[in-house]
Design a protein around this motif. Structure first.
Motif, PDB file in Angstrom:
ATOM      1  N   ALA A  79       4.080  -1.058   3.211  1.00  0.00           N
ATOM      2  CA  ALA A  79       3.483  -0.360   3.947  1.00  0.00           C
ATOM      3  C   ALA A  79       4.548   0.209   6.020  1.00  0.00           C
ATOM      4  O   ALA A  79       4.803   1.566   5.454  1.00  0.00           O
ATOM      5  CB  ALA A  79       2.122  -0.171   4.122  1.00  0.00           C
ATOM      6  N   TRP A  82       7.600   1.965   4.568  1.00  0.00           N
ATOM      7  CA  TRP A  82       7.699   2.850   3.968  1.00  0.00           C
ATOM      8  C   TRP A  82       7.456   4.160   5.032  1.00  0.00           C
ATOM      9  O   TRP A  82       7.621   5.136   4.996  1.00  0.00           O
ATOM     10  CB  TRP A  82       7.160   3.323   3.111  1.00  0.00           C
ATOM     11  CG  TRP A  82       7.603   2.410   1.687  1.00  0.00           C
ATOM     12  CD1 TRP A  82       8.091   1.492   0.774  1.00  0.00           C
ATOM     13  CD2 TRP A  82       8.977   3.435   0.972  1.00  0.00           C
ATOM     14  NE1 TRP A  82       9.094   1.324   0.049  1.00  0.00           N
ATOM     15  CE2 TRP A  82       9.512   2.525   0.138  1.00  0.00           C
ATOM     16  CE3 TRP A  82       9.449   4.878   1.291  1.00  0.00           C
ATOM     17  CZ2 TRP A  82      10.083   2.818  -0.542  1.00  0.00           C
ATOM     18  CZ3 TRP A  82      10.413   5.281   0.649  1.00  0.00           C
ATOM     19  CH2 TRP A  82      11.136   4.506   0.033  1.00  0.00           C
ATOM     20  N   LEU A 101      -0.217   2.592   1.182  1.00  0.00           N
ATOM     21  CA  LEU A 101      -0.104   1.790   0.285  1.00  0.00           C
ATOM     22  C   LEU A 101      -1.147   0.931  -0.667  1.00  0.00           C
ATOM     23  O   LEU A 101      -1.818   0.373   0.759  1.00  0.00           O
ATOM     24  CB  LEU A 101       1.599   0.853   0.246  1.00  0.00           C
ATOM     25  CG  LEU A 101       1.569  -0.655  -0.616  1.00  0.00           C
ATOM     26  CD1 LEU A 101       1.119   0.126  -2.077  1.00  0.00           C
ATOM     27  CD2 LEU A 101       2.315  -1.796  -0.869  1.00  0.00           C
ATOM     28  N   TRP A 113       0.352   4.505  -3.865  1.00  0.00           N
ATOM     29  CA  TRP A 113       1.493   4.880  -2.433  1.00  0.00           C
ATOM     30  C   TRP A 113       0.373   6.612  -2.005  1.00  0.00           C
ATOM     31  O   TRP A 113       0.083   7.758  -2.727  1.00  0.00           O
ATOM     32  CB  TRP A 113       2.470   5.405  -3.134  1.00  0.00           C
ATOM     33  CG  TRP A 113       3.200   4.172  -3.411  1.00  0.00           C
ATOM     34  CD1 TRP A 113       3.076   3.080  -4.499  1.00  0.00           C
ATOM     35  CD2 TRP A 113       3.756   3.269  -2.233  1.00  0.00           C
ATOM     36  NE1 TRP A 113       3.951   2.451  -4.339  1.00  0.00           N
ATOM     37  CE2 TRP A 113       4.515   2.081  -3.077  1.00  0.00           C
ATOM     38  CE3 TRP A 113       4.136   3.203  -1.214  1.00  0.00           C
ATOM     39  CZ2 TRP A 113       5.029   0.847  -2.846  1.00  0.00           C
ATOM     40  CZ3 TRP A 113       4.572   1.930  -0.330  1.00  0.00           C
ATOM     41  CH2 TRP A 113       5.307   0.443  -1.777  1.00  0.00           C
TER      42      TRP A 113
END
Length: 468
Positions: A79, A82, A101, A113
């Motif tokens: 998480a 990203w 996430l 997501w």
């Protein structure tokens, strides 16, 4: 002096040496062994000079000493990884994600997501200088044509408006079976801009195979071409489908005029644009809004429909940034079409980076394509190994200057180390990224990077955020 240092010392002379046997001799002298796969690295990061790859900046920004450390962090804290990448890539959201996430079903194989996000991934493709060149097309005959980012966005909005005028609403499906020509790009991106799902079908398939894919997705509209011109010969495409019932179809011409008789429910492409107003605002939706459908090959069973969402587009854009190091000023070419994964990937990765996407009308096996690579000033060239084999065997690239290329990317097949060595040498010893992944994820799970020495036909690292 070790083998790598001796090889690097030999490179300046080898860049001017056309006799490949001399390259093999230099390798054997440098590494003091017979040349045989697996080869030692033939490219090293120090050859980048002052150029700093995106991955180098990522390491510095996150405080990691190596790619291996960064990869470990990216899989242990997905998480966070990203979240960082969304910020670095400046992904535009109407509403940003509430959560990066989650696992609402308590199953690690069923993640969710970017929950709560409202966006359209196509907007991430139009953040470059509006006057820079987004698309260049080299026809077999005639002068090349270019579109700036501003002009491309105008085309995309026109197409999106045409879909609305034809009654298409977000979530409905259209299908394309076209070569990689500018109109295919306009249609694909215009549909996504309007929230319409695009099923893309390779133009190399038989009529039965195309019809089977149309039956699976049941599109409201279908776009195809009268035929394909290959080495001066006209090969029918639309007529392959004369035994099958088609949805409302719009037909493009391979040349100046249509070379097919229109049957019921088929109209010339220009009719698609009647009575339209450009759509000036994209359709924004959740992260799992379907944007596309590709298909498995169908060689061992019935073809399977593989959906793409805005998340799939994000993976393609991220891989173009991290591993292919794409950036404004690059000219990216990849012989493919939208029916194969690398077609949509090329648009998201190339335009998302602010680069120029270069298209060529003819087959990539020919001297004409090899001349296009030089004339267009291609800096990043995608290949499949069987194509490289043809270039080596036919010497189609003979006399063509590929020195502007700064990296290659190879995917789709297992590669031959000897052929890949000759490809590296053709461009003055530039790295070849081996890039392997899947249509389902829109990118790679194992790759090469510009942080690692590069040896022909060898991967160097797992992709960030993926562990296996």
């Amino acid at each position: 002096m070790d083998g790598a240092a001796r090889w690097l010392a030999a490179l300046p002379a080898l860049r001017e040496e056309k006799d490949f046997s001399r390259h093999v001799q230099a390798y054997e002298e440098a590494f003091q062994k017979k040349a045989a796969p697996p080869f030692e690295p033939l490219w090293y990061p120090e050859l980048l000079g002052s150029h700093r790859p995106h991955l180098h900046a990522v390491l510095q920004e996150l405080g990691h000493p190596s790619y291996e450390s960064l990869h470990r962090w990216s899989v242990e804290r997905r998480a966070d990884f990203w979240r960082y990448l969304l910020h670095r890539l400046h992904i535009p959201f109407e509403r940003p994600p509430v959560q990066i996430l989650t696992f609402p079903e308590g199953d690690i194989t069923q993640p969710r997501w970017l929950t709560g996000a409202v966006w359209n991934s196509v907007e991430a493709l139009f953040r470059a200088d509006p006057q820079s060149v987004a698309l260049v097309f080299y026809p077999i005959a005639g002068a090349p044509r270019t579109w700036t980012y501003e002009e491309l966005l105008t085309e995309v909005r026109q197409v999106a408006g045409a879909f609305r005028a034809r009654g298409l609403q977000p979530g409905q499906t259209v299908a394309l079976c076209l070569p990689m020509r500018p109109e295919a790009v306009f249609l694909y991106l215009g549909a996504l801009y309007a929230g319409v799902t695009v099923a893309t079908i390779p133009d190399s398939l038989s009529g039965e195979e195309i019809a089977a894919r149309l039956e699976i997705v049941q599109p409201q509209l279908f776009f195809t071409q009268d035929g394909l011109v290959r080495e001066g010969k006209f090969l029918p495409l639309y007529d392959r489908l004369q035994a099958y019932r088609l949805p409302r179809t719009y037909l493009l011409a391979a040349g100046e005029v249509l070379q097919a008789r229109l049957r019921n429910n088929t109209y010339p492409y220009r009719a698609f644009f009647e009575d339209l107003e450009p759509l000036t605002q994209p359709h924004r939706a959740g992260s799992y809004h379907p944007i596309g459908v590709l298909f498995s090959s169908g060689t061992t069973a019935a073809p399977k429909a593989i959906p793409w969402t805005h998340l799939t587009a994000l993976k393609a854009l991220a891989d173009g940034h991290l591993y292919h190091d794409l950036r404004p000023g690059d000219v990216v070419a990849w012989p493919t079409n939208l029916g194969w994964m690398m077609g949509p990937w090329l648009l998201f990765a190339g335009l998302g980076a602010g680069a120029t996407v270069a298209l060529y009308e003819g087959p990539p096996t020919t001297p004409g394509f090899c001349a296009f690579v030089e004339q267009a000033g291609v800096t990043v060239l995608g290949v499949v190994p069987s194509l490289v084999r043809r270039w080596v065997e036919t010497q189609a690239w003979e006399g063509k200057d590929w020195s502007r290329i700064r990296l290659f990317s190879s995917t789709g097949e297992a590669s031959n180390p000897w052929h890949m060595w000759q490809l590296m040498a053709k461009a003055g010893y530039k790295p070849i990224l081996e890039y392997c992944g899947g249509t389902e994820i829109g990118g790679g799970y194992i790759t090469s990077t510009l942080l690692h020495p590069n040896a022909p036909s060898q991967f160097s690292a797992p992709a960030l955020g993926l562990d296996f």
